[in-house]
Design a protein around this motif. Structure first.
Motif, PDB file in Angstrom:
ATOM      1  N   ALA A 176       0.835  -1.214   0.000  1.00 35.73           N
ATOM      2  CA  ALA A 176       0.000   0.000   0.000  1.00 35.73           C
ATOM      3  C   ALA A 176       0.864   1.257   0.000  1.00 35.73           C
ATOM      4  CB  ALA A 176      -0.942  -0.017   1.199  1.00 35.73           C
ATOM      5  N   ALA A 177       1.954   1.253   0.749  1.00 37.06           N
ATOM      6  CA  ALA A 177       2.856   2.408   0.784  1.00 37.06           C
ATOM      7  C   ALA A 177       3.518   2.619  -0.578  1.00 37.06           C
ATOM      8  CB  ALA A 177       3.919   2.216   1.867  1.00 37.06           C
ATOM      9  N   VAL A 178       3.928   1.525  -1.216  1.00 42.60           N
ATOM     10  CA  VAL A 178       4.546   1.621  -2.538  1.00 42.60           C
ATOM     11  C   VAL A 178       3.535   2.146  -3.547  1.00 42.60           C
ATOM     12  CG1 VAL A 178       5.606   0.287  -4.412  1.00 42.60           C
ATOM     13  CG2 VAL A 178       6.240  -0.181  -2.036  1.00 42.60           C
ATOM     14  N   GLU A 179       2.311   1.651  -3.470  1.00 41.47           N
ATOM     15  CA  GLU A 179       1.244   2.107  -4.383  1.00 41.47           C
ATOM     16  C   GLU A 179       0.968   3.605  -4.195  1.00 41.47           C
ATOM     17  OE1 GLU A 179      -1.631   1.915  -7.381  1.00 41.47           O
ATOM     18  OE2 GLU A 179      -0.145   0.417  -6.826  1.00 41.47           O
ATOM     19  N   ARG A 180       0.889   4.051  -2.937  1.00 45.87           N
ATOM     20  CA  ARG A 180       0.657   5.486  -2.668  1.00 45.87           C
ATOM     21  C   ARG A 180       1.764   6.344  -3.272  1.00 45.87           C
ATOM     22  NH1 ARG A 180      -0.855   3.519   2.215  1.00 45.87           N
ATOM     23  NH2 ARG A 180       1.138   4.011   3.189  1.00 45.87           N
ATOM     24  N   ALA A 181       3.011   5.918  -3.102  1.00 42.83           N
ATOM     25  CA  ALA A 181       4.139   6.679  -3.636  1.00 42.83           C
ATOM     26  C   ALA A 181       4.089   6.732  -5.163  1.00 42.83           C
ATOM     27  CB  ALA A 181       5.456   6.068  -3.167  1.00 42.83           C
ATOM     28  N   ALA A 182       3.756   5.625  -5.796  1.00 48.76           N
ATOM     29  CA  ALA A 182       3.675   5.585  -7.257  1.00 48.76           C
ATOM     30  C   ALA A 182       2.568   6.494  -7.762  1.00 48.76           C
ATOM     31  CB  ALA A 182       3.452   4.148  -7.736  1.00 48.76           C
ATOM     32  N   LYS A 183       1.414   6.447  -7.107  1.00 46.05           N
ATOM     33  CA  LYS A 183       0.284   7.297  -7.513  1.00 46.05           C
ATOM     34  C   LYS A 183       0.602   8.781  -7.302  1.00 46.05           C
ATOM     35  CE  LYS A 183      -3.569   4.125  -7.197  1.00 46.05           C
ATOM     36  NZ  LYS A 183      -4.826   3.789  -6.536  1.00 46.05           N
ATOM     37  N   ALA A 184       1.316   9.102  -6.236  1.00 47.49           N
ATOM     38  CA  ALA A 184       1.661  10.495  -5.966  1.00 47.49           C
ATOM     39  C   ALA A 184       2.534  11.069  -7.067  1.00 47.49           C
ATOM     40  CB  ALA A 184       2.367  10.610  -4.602  1.00 47.49           C
ATOM     41  N   VAL A 185       3.400  10.292  -7.608  1.00 47.43           N
ATOM     42  CA  VAL A 185       4.267  10.745  -8.692  1.00 47.43           C
ATOM     43  C   VAL A 185       3.504  10.783 -10.004  1.00 47.43           C
ATOM     44  CG1 VAL A 185       6.325  10.183 -10.036  1.00 47.43           C
ATOM     45  CG2 VAL A 185       6.359   9.934  -7.564  1.00 47.43           C
ATOM     46  N   ALA A 186       2.631   9.817 -10.224  1.00 48.66           N
ATOM     47  CA  ALA A 186       1.876   9.737 -11.480  1.00 48.66           C
ATOM     48  C   ALA A 186       0.839  10.831 -11.600  1.00 48.66           C
ATOM     49  CB  ALA A 186       1.203   8.371 -11.591  1.00 48.66           C
ATOM     50  N   ASP A 187       0.295  11.260 -10.480  1.00 47.23           N
ATOM     51  CA  ASP A 187      -0.781  12.243 -10.496  1.00 47.23           C
ATOM     52  C   ASP A 187      -0.532  13.295  -9.416  1.00 47.23           C
ATOM     53  OD1 ASP A 187      -3.166  13.456 -11.206  1.00 47.23           O
ATOM     54  OD2 ASP A 187      -4.363  12.205  -9.856  1.00 47.23           O
ATOM     55  N   PRO A 188       0.522  14.108  -9.589  1.00 42.33           N
ATOM     56  CA  PRO A 188       0.819  15.126  -8.569  1.00 42.33           C
ATOM     57  C   PRO A 188      -0.285  16.186  -8.548  1.00 42.33           C
ATOM     58  CG  PRO A 188       2.259  15.408 -10.468  1.00 42.33           C
ATOM     59  CD  PRO A 188       1.438  14.173 -10.711  1.00 42.33           C
ATOM     60  N   GLN A 189      -0.625  16.604  -7.326  1.00 45.87           N
ATOM     61  CA  GLN A 189      -1.702  17.607  -7.213  1.00 45.87           C
ATOM     62  C   GLN A 189      -1.232  18.880  -6.608  1.00 45.87           C
ATOM     63  OE1 GLN A 189      -5.469  16.243  -6.082  1.00 45.87           O
ATOM     64  NE2 GLN A 189      -5.168  14.268  -7.024  1.00 45.87           N
TER      65      GLN A 189
END
Length: 189
Positions: A176-189
């Motif tokens: 879950a932590a790895v997924e959150r980090a990947a999503k944060a980079v893919a879709d920065p807000q």
């Protein structure tokens, strides 16, 4: 100077990773150990079969100690890659037994020859080698495929190579932590 300690150290590591490779088959059915799990067809039993040929060849003919069983010819392009999968006529037991026989032959070569014993690998650009070079090469090759096997096994049933102190909850939190980090980079807000 390369010494006996280096030889014993590398040989010990090779013995350990061999057992890990065979252990990746434990608890799985025939289909799961054979089925292609990547676009190129990589599968667990095929990795074991491939490593059988690797050890038989590198610790055999390279040092003038031919393996006593028939091997695919390294220069026959028509059979290249057939050591990476098991046919329906090859059993798990036969392939694992063949791998263990290749270990015995390899272990005898490693034990009986000096670490600086000369060998010749005709398909390498610098074909003149020492036992040390082959120990490093086969250990690297086996570890590479053990890493493949770790990932394949995890895909099949979630089994992971671990130190025994981490459970499914730990890995779920980590994922879950790895997924959150990947999503944060893919879709920065």
């Amino acid at each position: 100077m390369i010494d006996e300690f280096a030889k014993q150290y590398l040989h010990g590591d090779l013995r350990e990773v061999r057992e890990e490779m065979v252990g990746k088959l434990d608890g799985l059915g025939e289909y799961d150990i054979r089925r292609p799990l990547t676009a190129t067809g990589t599968n667990l039993l095929g990795l074991v079969k491939h490593l059988t040929l690797t050890e038989a060849r590198y610790f055999g003919e390279i040092f003038g100690r031919p393996y006593p069983e028939p091997l695919l010819r390294w220069d026959d392009l028509s059979v290249r890659g057939t050591d990476m999968w098991a046919t329906e006529h090859e059993t798990r037991e036969d392939i694992v037994a063949a791998y263990r026989r290749a270990w015995e032959h390899a272990d005898a070569t490693i034990t009986e020859l000096a670490v600086d014993a000369p060998g010749h690998v005709p398909w390498w650009p610098r074909p003149d080698v020492k036992l040390f070079n082959i120990l490093v090469h086969v250990l690297t090759e086996t570890n590479r495929h053990a890493g493949h096997a770790d990932i394949l096994r995890e895909q099949l049933d979630g089994a992971v190579a671990t130190d025994g102190h981490r459970d499914a909850e730990f890995w779920a939190v980590r994922r879950a932590a790895v997924e959150r980090a990947a999503k944060a980079v893919a879709d920065p807000q």
